[in-house]
Design a protein around this motif. Sequence first.
Motif, mmCIF file in Angstrom:
data_model
loop_
_atom_site.group_PDB
_atom_site.id
_atom_site.type_symbol
_atom_site.label_atom_id
_atom_site.label_comp_id
_atom_site.label_asym_id
_atom_site.label_seq_id
_atom_site.Cartn_x
_atom_site.Cartn_y
_atom_site.Cartn_z
ATOM 1 N N GLY A 25 0.832 -1.202 0.000
ATOM 2 C CA GLY A 25 0.000 0.000 0.000
ATOM 3 C C GLY A 25 0.861 1.243 0.000
ATOM 4 N N PRO A 26 0.331 2.360 0.511
ATOM 5 C CA PRO A 26 1.093 3.609 0.484
ATOM 6 C C PRO A 26 2.354 3.544 1.351
ATOM 7 C CG PRO A 26 -1.210 4.014 1.057
ATOM 8 C CD PRO A 26 -1.009 2.534 1.072
ATOM 9 N N LEU A 27 3.445 4.017 0.780
ATOM 10 C CA LEU A 27 4.707 4.164 1.506
ATOM 11 C C LEU A 27 5.057 5.645 1.512
ATOM 12 C CD1 LEU A 27 6.806 1.208 0.020
ATOM 13 C CD2 LEU A 27 5.469 1.251 2.136
ATOM 14 N N TYR A 28 5.749 6.077 2.557
ATOM 15 C CA TYR A 28 6.058 7.499 2.738
ATOM 16 C C TYR A 28 7.530 7.686 3.078
ATOM 17 C CZ TYR A 28 1.014 7.498 3.381
ATOM 18 O OH TYR A 28 -0.330 7.304 3.212
ATOM 19 N N TRP A 29 8.063 8.833 2.661
ATOM 20 C CA TRP A 29 9.401 9.213 3.087
ATOM 21 C C TRP A 29 9.341 9.570 4.559
ATOM 22 C CZ3 TRP A 29 11.704 13.121 -0.950
ATOM 23 C CH2 TRP A 29 11.927 12.457 -2.162
ATOM 24 N N GLU A 30 10.299 9.062 5.313
ATOM 25 C CA GLU A 30 10.390 9.361 6.740
ATOM 26 C C GLU A 30 11.742 10.016 7.014
ATOM 27 O OE1 GLU A 30 10.487 7.004 11.042
ATOM 28 O OE2 GLU A 30 10.175 5.871 9.207
ATOM 29 N N PHE A 31 11.735 11.032 7.863
ATOM 30 C CA PHE A 31 12.969 11.721 8.238
ATOM 31 C C PHE A 31 12.875 12.110 9.705
ATOM 32 C CE2 PHE A 31 15.144 15.787 8.995
ATOM 33 C CZ PHE A 31 16.440 15.441 8.654
ATOM 34 N N VAL A 32 13.904 11.763 10.460
ATOM 35 C CA VAL A 32 13.971 12.151 11.868
ATOM 36 C C VAL A 32 15.292 12.879 12.076
ATOM 37 C CG1 VAL A 32 14.015 11.355 14.262
ATOM 38 C CG2 VAL A 32 12.616 10.138 12.567
ATOM 39 N N SER A 33 15.196 14.126 12.491
ATOM 40 C CA SER A 33 16.401 14.898 12.777
ATOM 41 C C SER A 33 16.845 14.612 14.203
ATOM 42 C CB SER A 33 16.135 16.395 12.619
ATOM 43 O OG SER A 33 17.273 17.124 13.032
ATOM 44 N N GLU A 34 18.083 14.231 14.341
ATOM 45 C CA GLU A 34 18.664 14.010 15.667
ATOM 46 C C GLU A 34 19.677 15.105 15.987
ATOM 47 O OE1 GLU A 34 17.584 11.988 17.799
ATOM 48 O OE2 GLU A 34 16.367 10.648 16.587
ATOM 49 N N SER A 36 19.349 17.875 17.471
ATOM 50 C CA SER A 36 19.269 18.470 18.808
ATOM 51 C C SER A 36 20.037 17.676 19.862
ATOM 52 C CB SER A 36 17.808 18.612 19.233
ATOM 53 O OG SER A 36 17.203 17.342 19.344
ATOM 54 N N VAL A 37 20.302 16.402 19.583
ATOM 55 C CA VAL A 37 21.051 15.589 20.546
ATOM 56 C C VAL A 37 22.409 15.169 19.993
ATOM 57 C CG1 VAL A 37 19.031 14.758 21.778
ATOM 58 C CG2 VAL A 37 19.856 13.485 19.794
ATOM 59 N N GLY A 38 22.802 15.764 18.872
ATOM 60 C CA GLY A 38 24.113 15.492 18.307
ATOM 61 C C GLY A 38 24.214 14.184 17.552
ATOM 62 N N GLY A 39 23.089 13.565 17.252
ATOM 63 C CA GLY A 39 23.110 12.298 16.525
ATOM 64 C C GLY A 39 22.926 12.501 15.033
ATOM 65 N N PRO A 40 23.098 11.427 14.268
ATOM 66 C CA PRO A 40 22.898 11.528 12.821
ATOM 67 C C PRO A 40 21.410 11.561 12.476
ATOM 68 C CG PRO A 40 23.434 9.277 13.416
ATOM 69 C CD PRO A 40 23.543 10.098 14.677
ATOM 70 N N ASP A 41 21.081 12.237 11.395
ATOM 71 C CA ASP A 41 19.702 12.251 10.925
ATOM 72 C C ASP A 41 19.337 10.862 10.404
ATOM 73 O OD1 ASP A 41 19.478 14.929 11.531
ATOM 74 O OD2 ASP A 41 20.030 15.590 9.521
ATOM 75 N N TYR A 42 18.058 10.514 10.492
ATOM 76 C CA TYR A 42 17.574 9.197 10.085
ATOM 77 C C TYR A 42 16.650 9.356 8.884
ATOM 78 C CZ TYR A 42 15.087 4.731 10.348
ATOM 79 O OH TYR A 42 14.533 3.514 10.061
ATOM 80 N N TYR A 43 16.997 8.718 7.779
ATOM 81 C CA TYR A 43 16.204 8.728 6.556
ATOM 82 C C TYR A 43 15.654 7.326 6.353
ATOM 83 C CZ TYR A 43 18.742 13.015 5.343
ATOM 84 O OH TYR A 43 19.274 14.274 5.335
ATOM 85 N N SER A 44 14.353 7.216 6.069
ATOM 86 C CA SER A 44 13.785 5.895 5.880
ATOM 87 C C SER A 44 12.517 5.970 5.043
ATOM 88 C CB SER A 44 13.497 5.243 7.234
ATOM 89 O OG SER A 44 13.253 3.862 7.054
ATOM 90 N N ILE A 45 11.868 4.818 4.913
ATOM 91 C CA ILE A 45 10.582 4.674 4.240
ATOM 92 C C ILE A 45 9.647 4.044 5.260
ATOM 93 C CG2 ILE A 45 9.343 3.588 2.315
ATOM 94 C CD1 ILE A 45 11.475 5.577 1.374
ATOM 95 N N SER A 46 8.400 4.515 5.320
ATOM 96 C CA SER A 46 7.456 4.035 6.323
ATOM 97 C C SER A 46 6.090 3.774 5.698
ATOM 98 C CB SER A 46 7.311 5.087 7.430
ATOM 99 O OG SER A 46 6.336 4.706 8.363
ATOM 100 N N THR A 47 5.329 2.896 6.324
ATOM 101 C CA THR A 47 3.938 2.686 5.918
ATOM 102 C C THR A 47 3.003 3.617 6.690
ATOM 103 O OG1 THR A 47 3.697 0.929 7.559
ATOM 104 C CG2 THR A 47 4.280 0.256 5.303
ATOM 105 N N SER A 48 3.539 4.384 7.615
ATOM 106 C CA SER A 48 2.730 5.238 8.483
ATOM 107 C C SER A 48 2.823 6.707 8.076
ATOM 108 C CB SER A 48 3.206 5.094 9.930
ATOM 109 O OG SER A 48 2.599 6.063 10.748
ATOM 110 N N ALA A 52 5.608 10.257 8.466
ATOM 111 C CA ALA A 52 6.077 10.802 7.190
ATOM 112 C C ALA A 52 6.692 12.188 7.349
ATOM 113 C CB ALA A 52 4.921 10.865 6.195
ATOM 114 N N LEU A 53 7.655 12.466 6.500
ATOM 115 C CA LEU A 53 8.296 13.777 6.428
ATOM 116 C C LEU A 53 7.280 14.774 5.880
ATOM 117 C CD1 LEU A 53 10.785 15.667 6.357
ATOM 118 C CD2 LEU A 53 11.315 14.687 4.110
ATOM 119 N N LEU A 54 6.962 15.802 6.647
ATOM 120 C CA LEU A 54 5.981 16.814 6.257
ATOM 121 C C LEU A 54 6.715 17.997 5.631
ATOM 122 C CD1 LEU A 54 2.940 17.460 6.350
ATOM 123 C CD2 LEU A 54 3.323 18.488 8.601
#
Length: 160
Positions: A25-34, A36-48, A52-54
């Motif tokens: 079914g529908p898949l979405y681009w996902e992005f989580v910026s880390e 603020s805590v000095g971590g690497p950003d997370y790029y993925s694909i999600s069914t949710s 999703a990256l807005l």
Amino acid sequence: MQIELDDDRRTRTGVVVSATHPALGPLYWEFVSERSVGGPDYYSISTSMARALLLEPGWRETSALRYFGGHLSRVIKDQAREYRDPEYWGVDLVVELEDSLASLQAKSNQTEIEFLAWLRAAEWIDVPGPTVIEELIDHGFMEDWEVVSFTPPSAIQVQP
């Protein structure tokens, strides 16, 4: 992306990037910026859609947001390995998926090679995104926006 903001609450709307997989079914681009805590950003694909990256409508033409255009390449770089198996004289292509790509592939009824080919060939389009209400939360050492309400769009239509 439209943002209505007061001191400690904001409402965001926009578009999400989506493709429809025949089995998942529908898949979405996902992005989580880390950031603020000095971590690497997370790029993925999600069914949710909730994950999703807005983005703001027209983001592909907006110079400040065009860097998201490489999202899929980054996901593949981070979560897939492609190589020729040296045991068989480098003839056979081997694909190994990790993290969310491996989970999605396992549910897709496709091999790793087929799933990766589908991701690359899929038509990733902008569709109306949710309305997200966030509150600014003070964690003592930093402040961060946290989702308090998520409303999916009433109807998903293709954006030209």
